[in-house]
Structure formats: C-alpha cells, structure tokens
Design a protein around this motif. Structure first.
Motif, PDB file in Angstrom:
ATOM      1  N   GLU A 267      26.085  41.537  18.639  1.00  0.00           N
ATOM      2  CA  GLU A 267      26.095  40.133  19.056  1.00  0.00           C
ATOM      3  C   GLU A 267      25.418  39.231  18.021  1.00  0.00           C
ATOM      4  N   ILE A 268      24.290  39.690  17.451  1.00  0.00           N
ATOM      5  CA  ILE A 268      23.608  38.892  16.429  1.00  0.00           C
ATOM      6  C   ILE A 268      24.491  38.764  15.186  1.00  0.00           C
ATOM      7  N   VAL A 269      25.148  39.849  14.799  1.00  0.00           N
ATOM      8  CA  VAL A 269      26.068  39.798  13.657  1.00  0.00           C
ATOM      9  C   VAL A 269      27.164  38.762  13.917  1.00  0.00           C
ATOM     10  N   ALA A 270      27.715  38.763  15.131  1.00  0.00           N
ATOM     11  CA  ALA A 270      28.795  37.828  15.458  1.00  0.00           C
ATOM     12  C   ALA A 270      28.314  36.383  15.355  1.00  0.00           C
ATOM     13  N   ILE A 271      27.098  36.110  15.841  1.00  0.00           N
ATOM     14  CA  ILE A 271      26.565  34.742  15.781  1.00  0.00           C
ATOM     15  C   ILE A 271      26.328  34.317  14.335  1.00  0.00           C
ATOM     16  N   ALA A 272      25.710  35.204  13.553  1.00  0.00           N
ATOM     17  CA  ALA A 272      25.434  34.869  12.152  1.00  0.00           C
ATOM     18  C   ALA A 272      26.732  34.615  11.390  1.00  0.00           C
ATOM     19  N   ASP A 273      27.738  35.420  11.649  1.00  0.00           N
ATOM     20  CA  ASP A 273      29.004  35.249  10.948  1.00  0.00           C
ATOM     21  C   ASP A 273      29.751  34.015  11.435  1.00  0.00           C
ATOM     22  N   ALA A 274      29.547  33.626  12.700  1.00  0.00           N
ATOM     23  CA  ALA A 274      30.158  32.395  13.199  1.00  0.00           C
ATOM     24  C   ALA A 274      29.563  31.179  12.495  1.00  0.00           C
ATOM     25  N   VAL A 275      28.245  31.199  12.269  1.00  0.00           N
ATOM     26  CA  VAL A 275      27.611  30.108  11.534  1.00  0.00           C
ATOM     27  C   VAL A 275      28.141  30.061  10.102  1.00  0.00           C
ATOM     28  N   ALA A 276      28.332  31.232   9.506  1.00  0.00           N
ATOM     29  CA  ALA A 276      28.911  31.281   8.164  1.00  0.00           C
ATOM     30  C   ALA A 276      30.327  30.709   8.160  1.00  0.00           C
ATOM     31  N   ALA A 277      31.110  31.057   9.179  1.00  0.00           N
ATOM     32  CA  ALA A 277      32.488  30.574   9.248  1.00  0.00           C
ATOM     33  C   ALA A 277      32.539  29.057   9.375  1.00  0.00           C
ATOM     34  N   GLU A 278      31.622  28.480  10.152  1.00  0.00           N
ATOM     35  CA  GLU A 278      31.573  27.017  10.266  1.00  0.00           C
ATOM     36  C   GLU A 278      31.359  26.350   8.915  1.00  0.00           C
ATOM     37  N   ARG A 279      30.633  27.045   8.045  1.00  0.00           N
ATOM     38  CA  ARG A 279      30.341  26.511   6.719  1.00  0.00           C
ATOM     39  C   ARG A 279      31.416  26.867   5.688  1.00  0.00           C
ATOM     40  N   ARG A 280      32.435  27.608   6.130  1.00  0.00           N
ATOM     41  CA  ARG A 280      33.433  28.142   5.200  1.00  0.00           C
ATOM     42  C   ARG A 280      32.744  28.964   4.110  1.00  0.00           C
ATOM     43  N   SER A 281      31.736  29.727   4.537  1.00  0.00           N
ATOM     44  CA  SER A 281      30.910  30.484   3.594  1.00  0.00           C
ATOM     45  C   SER A 281      31.230  31.974   3.695  1.00  0.00           C
ATOM     46  N   ASP A 282      31.287  32.621   2.525  1.00  0.00           N
ATOM     47  CA  ASP A 282      31.451  34.075   2.528  1.00  0.00           C
ATOM     48  C   ASP A 282      30.111  34.791   2.464  1.00  0.00           C
ATOM     49  N   ARG A 283      29.025  34.042   2.578  1.00  0.00           N
ATOM     50  CA  ARG A 283      27.680  34.627   2.572  1.00  0.00           C
ATOM     51  C   ARG A 283      27.434  35.353   3.893  1.00  0.00           C
ATOM     52  N   ARG A 284      26.873  36.527   3.828  1.00  0.00           N
ATOM     53  CA  ARG A 284      26.603  37.304   5.035  1.00  0.00           C
ATOM     54  C   ARG A 284      25.110  37.582   5.134  1.00  0.00           C
ATOM     55  N   LEU A 285      24.508  37.105   6.227  1.00  0.00           N
ATOM     56  CA  LEU A 285      23.103  37.409   6.473  1.00  0.00           C
ATOM     57  C   LEU A 285      22.971  38.827   6.995  1.00  0.00           C
ATOM     58  N   MET A 286      21.908  39.488   6.588  1.00  0.00           N
ATOM     59  CA  MET A 286      21.604  40.824   7.094  1.00  0.00           C
ATOM     60  C   MET A 286      20.609  40.714   8.253  1.00  0.00           C
ATOM     61  N   LEU A 287      20.406  41.824   8.953  1.00  0.00           N
ATOM     62  CA  LEU A 287      19.513  41.847  10.111  1.00  0.00           C
ATOM     63  C   LEU A 287      18.243  42.615   9.775  1.00  0.00           C
ATOM     64  N   SER A 288      17.126  42.092  10.252  1.00  0.00           N
ATOM     65  CA  SER A 288      15.841  42.774  10.142  1.00  0.00           C
ATOM     66  C   SER A 288      15.378  43.113  11.550  1.00  0.00           C
ATOM     67  N   PHE A 289      15.509  44.388  11.924  1.00  0.00           N
ATOM     68  CA  PHE A 289      15.088  44.827  13.268  1.00  0.00           C
ATOM     69  C   PHE A 289      13.605  45.177  13.154  1.00  0.00           C
ATOM     70  N   ASP A 290      12.774  44.123  13.007  1.00  0.00           N
ATOM     71  CA  ASP A 290      11.399  44.368  12.571  1.00  0.00           C
ATOM     72  C   ASP A 290      10.398  44.622  13.693  1.00  0.00           C
ATOM     73  N   GLU A 291      10.880  44.824  14.908  1.00  0.00           N
ATOM     74  CA  GLU A 291      10.076  45.450  15.973  1.00  0.00           C
ATOM     75  C   GLU A 291      11.021  46.242  16.858  1.00  0.00           C
ATOM     76  N   TRP A 292      10.765  47.543  16.974  1.00  0.00           N
ATOM     77  CA  TRP A 292      11.524  48.364  17.911  1.00  0.00           C
ATOM     78  C   TRP A 292      10.688  49.586  18.270  1.00  0.00           C
ATOM     79  N   ASN A 293      10.822  50.033  19.482  1.00  0.00           N
ATOM     80  CA  ASN A 293      10.136  51.243  19.946  1.00  0.00           C
ATOM     81  C   ASN A 293      10.433  51.428  21.425  1.00  0.00           C
ATOM     82  N   VAL A 294       9.864  52.481  21.988  1.00  0.00           N
ATOM     83  CA  VAL A 294       9.761  52.672  23.440  1.00  0.00           C
ATOM     84  C   VAL A 294       8.418  52.109  23.858  1.00  0.00           C
ATOM     85  N   TRP A 295       8.410  51.289  24.914  1.00  0.00           N
ATOM     86  CA  TRP A 295       7.133  50.703  25.366  1.00  0.00           C
ATOM     87  C   TRP A 295       7.288  50.216  26.797  1.00  0.00           C
ATOM     88  N   TYR A 296       6.532  50.791  27.717  1.00  0.00           N
ATOM     89  CA  TYR A 296       6.608  50.297  29.090  1.00  0.00           C
ATOM     90  C   TYR A 296       5.361  50.579  29.914  1.00  0.00           C
TER      91      TYR A 296
END
Length: 514
Positions: A267-296
């Motif tokens: 879903e995040i990839v789709a949103i980032a690429d939609a913003v790129a498409a609005e700009r007619r840009s071939d630039r692709r942002l990458m994702l930083s999953f900079d917090e992940w774990n099991v925690w409860y």
C-alpha cells in the motif's frame, strides 16, 4: 500435509540492500545504559562498551543502526550529548518519563558503531526542534572543519568527520503520543525545509520522511500522500513501522500477522508511486521499515510502561520472547526479504533489553532471546538476490485483532498458506538459501521445492527452530532453551529438494550450487 514451492533463477523480486538488516538503539529503558554501555562492568572496555554485548551484536550481524530514537528524539537536544561528560546536563525525558544523564551521546554512538562495524543512522528532532538544529547537527557530524560546529566536534576529540549518510526526518510525527505531534501539512513543510538545509551542507545525504506509525492509524494513506506532496523531491525514503502482537491469545492468527506487513508495504509503494505519477516522474522512492518487531506484553497505556520518580534507565518494555513469538518474528523476516525491491532499509526495534533480541543483567551476563535466531540467520544468510517463490500450500482463515482501540483496529485477512517462504540466491552465485515457516500448530509439512535453473549439489546447512512448548523462553540461567538444531532428512534429487518441516517451526536450508 504437503506443500510445493517453485523458484526460478531468472524470476527475481530484487536484490537485498545491506541496510535491510538493520536494528535500533534508543535512549529507552536499559537499551543504552546497562545495555550497550555500562562502564565498570567486568566486560566493559575502556570506552564503557560491553564486550559481551558487542560479541552478540556481531553474531546477530545488523548492518545499520538507528539512533537516538524513536519517541525520545522528539524532545532531544543533541547538544546535550556532546562535549565533556561532566558538563553535560541531566534532562527529563517526556517520551519514557525517565531522567536522561546524557553520558552517552552522538560521538559515543559513532564510536560504538565503528567498533561493531555497523553503519550509523541518525534521526533529527522535528518535534520540539526543527530545521536549524538539524542542519547544525549535520555540520557537527559531517563537515571536515573550519566552522563553528565542525571545529566543536574536533575540540571534543573527534578530528575526522563522522560521515553519516542516512538520516531520519523525525519520528512518528503522525502520533498524538509524540512530543509536538504535527498534522501532515505541518510535518511536510518542516521536513522539506530540514531536508533542503541538511543537503545544502552535505549533498550526499539520504533522507527518510516519516510515514504512518502503524497501518491502523486513522490518518494512514492520507498522511503519506500529503507528506510526499511536500517532500517527494527532497527525500529518498518513506518510513513505516509495525509491531506484531498476540493480544487475543490466538496463535494461528498471530503467526499469520506478518502477512499484514506485506499488505502495508504494498500500500505504501502504491501511494508513493501515485505521487510520482502525478508529477509525471520516473523517480521511485524506497521504503525504510525502520521499526519492526513483536511487541505486546509490555505495550499499552503510558502508566503501565513507565516507572514513577523519573529514574535513570528503568526496567521498562523488557519483553521476554517465547518460541511462538520467534515464529511470528520469522514470518516478518520473510516479508522483508520478499519486498527487497522496494524495502531498502529496515531496523529491528530494538537491540538490547527493550523489546530486543539481546538481554542483559546489569553487572551480569548477556544472552540471546528466541527472536535472536531468525534475525541472525536472515542477516548472515539472506543477502543477495531474492527469487520469487510460488507457493502451493493448504490455507487457513484467520482474523487479526488489536483490542486497544475500536473497529479500526480489526483486520480481517483472507486465507493464508500454512507455509510462508523466501529464497535468496547469494551474490557470488554459489548458494541459494530457503527460509521456511510452517505455521500449522499440529501437523508437519512435507515440502517439495522445484529448483529451476539452479543446479544444487548438496545441502550445505539445514537448521530448525522449534520447541514442544510455544511459551518456552530463554533466560539468564537457561539461555539455550530455544535455539537452532539440525533439520534432518533434507534431500536433493533431480532438481528437487524434499524435506519435512515440523509443526510450528522456523527452518533455514542452504544449498550449494554447481
């Protein structure tokens, strides 16, 4: 129960980036003080770094380390953590209701990273501070000399620039729990100005803008879109955070929860690429999953995860991980590998004591938690070209429910396969490694893997992580209760691998190629 997997040498998802195997150090509980840094400990070196912890970190093999937060960074004055230690101020930390002595700061962190042979990742405070403090920190860290801030670093004893390339523009600014929480418009503007000024000082920087703190945030989606409308041309990454939980005490659903990471990433990839498409840009942002774990278990309301009296380094968020947690965690590892084309950085949160793979006793030993093992195997063996796995497996239906909130926190998932897998062809082309999670709690899985274009000659490694008791944990006195063991009976014949994966097990099979 049977499963069939097809992998083809020429059908790949993408190459893993070195930064995919990162972790996270925050000034939270005993992560820093009593964790990586404990002067006076029998294992401490001359800088106060615990050598026993460093040895486990090197075994874990993280490649990049995020610092100093996390929630902590949104109230942090970086100037407090540099210079003569005896002159550094003690501050109240509103993120974790603790007292921060500032005896460990930016320069100590860089020294620790160099000793651990890990790339540093710094976050700037875009809560109580802003672009001016951010650009000053870049100048202090990265400028060679001849200016006030760079010469101050040299006066503090660090002659050479730290040369930090990867920076986070704040932390979880979409969350009302954050100091100086902002709207997407407010954050987008301050992040853009910060990025612009930081890159004027050092054009080599790679920057991550804050995405949603969780997929269940009421602003999810809208937040990313508006933030990227501001920052798209100034950043290389958008961040996302996820913590898997088992609030409902539903193990089958818990083991399926990593599949929500797959959806979140897509879903995040789709949103980032939609913003790129609005700009007619071939630039692709990458994702930083900079917090992940099991925690409860240690997660919840503030009063349940802080200690009264503003202590220094209190014992908070010290999740004790079970065998079941390690299985869910392994599923998350597989999700990250299977999105190596767009997730180019990721940070296990955190490294020591606070929701961490490594535990210590202050003044005493250090040991591996159950989740240590899947991460170490992924990091050491999962670097290379991720091949697309076509999985044919029986499935099961499940629901994933987070009872902290309203219906917004309920996720109905489609049926998920009992087998979750990833395959990595190493960079030298000599091996292919399979990461295999059997999510069935009662039945073993007879596995057949069809290897197309890959001539396997022998099984170089076959390991399993399992325990008859899914609540089994590792402790100071029994640190190896849950640890990898040999997976017997793995065979290769006529381009096919066969194996039997025990019920509720994490498995790693490495094949040598001709």
């Amino acid at each position: 129960m049977k499963a069939h997997v097809t992998i083809d040498r020429d059908v790949a998802i993408g190459d893993t980036h070195e930064r995919l195997f990162g972790a996270f150090v925050e000034h939270l509980g005993r992560c820093v003080y009593g964790g990586i840094f404990e002067p006076g400990h029998p294992e401490a070196n001359e800088k106060g770094f615990r050598r026993d912890v460093l040895a486990l970190v090197k075994e874990l093999a993280p490649t990049i380390m995020r610092y100093p937060g996390g929630n902590f960074v949104s109230g942090y004055n970086w100037e407090d953590g540099v210079g003569p230690v005896e002159q550094r101020p003690r501050r109240l930390d509103l993120a974790w209701m603790s007292t921060e002595p500032n005896t460990f700061g930016t320069n100590e962190f860089i020294d620790w990273c160099r000793e651990a042979q890990i790339e540093p990742m710094l976050a700037v405070n875009l809560g109580t501070r802003g672009p001016d403090a951010a650009r000053n920190l870049v100048e202090y860290c990265n400028h060679p000399g001849g200016t006030a801030w760079s010469d101050l670093r040299r006066a503090h004893g660090w002659e050479k620039p730290h040369d930090i390339r990867f920076w986070c523009l704040g932390n979880e600014v979409d969350g009302p729990w954050q100091m100086e929480h902002k709207t997407a418009w407010e954050y987008g503007r301050v992040a853009t100005e910060s990025a612009k000024m930081m890159k004027w000082i050092d054009p080599r920087l790679e920057l991550a803008a804050c995405g949603s703190s969780a997929r269940n945030m009421p602003t999810f989606g809208v937040w990313e879109r508006e933030v990227l409308e501001h920052t798209f041309d100034h950043v290389e990454f958008i961040s996302l955070h996820t913590y898997l939980n088992n609030y409902a005490d539903d193990m089958p659903s818990f083991l399926a929860s990593a599949d929500l990471m797959d959806s979140f990433i897509d879903e995040i990839v789709a949103i980032a690429d939609a913003v790129a498409a609005e700009r007619r840009s071939d630039r692709r942002l990458m994702l930083s999953f900079d917090e992940w774990n099991v925690w409860y278990r240690t997660r919840g309301k503030r009063e349940g995860r802080t200690v009264p009296g503003w202590p220094v380094a209190p014992r908070i968020l010290e999740e004790v991980y079970t065998m079941g947690d390690a299985l869910a965690f392994g599923g998350a590892c597989i999700s990250l590998l299977n999105h190596a084309d767009r997730v180019k950085a990721a940070c296990l949160a955190q490294l020591v004591n606070a929701i961490a793979p490594i535990m210590t006793e202050t003044g005493g030993p250090a040991w591996r938690q159950t989740i240590f093992h899947p991460f170490a195997q992924m990091s050491n063996l999962g670097r290379g070209r991720v091949l697309k796995s076509r999985v044919e497996s029986e499935t099961y239906a499940t629901n994933y429910y987070d009872p902290r909130g309203t219906q917004e926190h309920r996720f109905a998932m489609p049926t998920v396969p009992y087998l979750k897998s990833a395959a990595v062809h190493d960079r030298d082309g000599g091996f292919v490694t399979l990461f295999l999670l059997n999510r069935h709690l009662q039945e073993s899985l007879d596995l057949e893997v069809e290897l197309r274009g890959l001539q396997a000659t022998e099984v170089a490694l076959a390991r399993q992580l399992r325990h008859d008791d899914l609540s089994a944990v590792n402790t100071k006195d029994a640190p190896d209760t849950v640890s990898p063991a040999a997976l017997e009976g793995v065979r290769i014949a006529q381009g096919r691998l066969t194996a039997t994966l025990p019920a509720a097990s994490w498995n790693v099979v490495r094949l040598r190629l001709a």
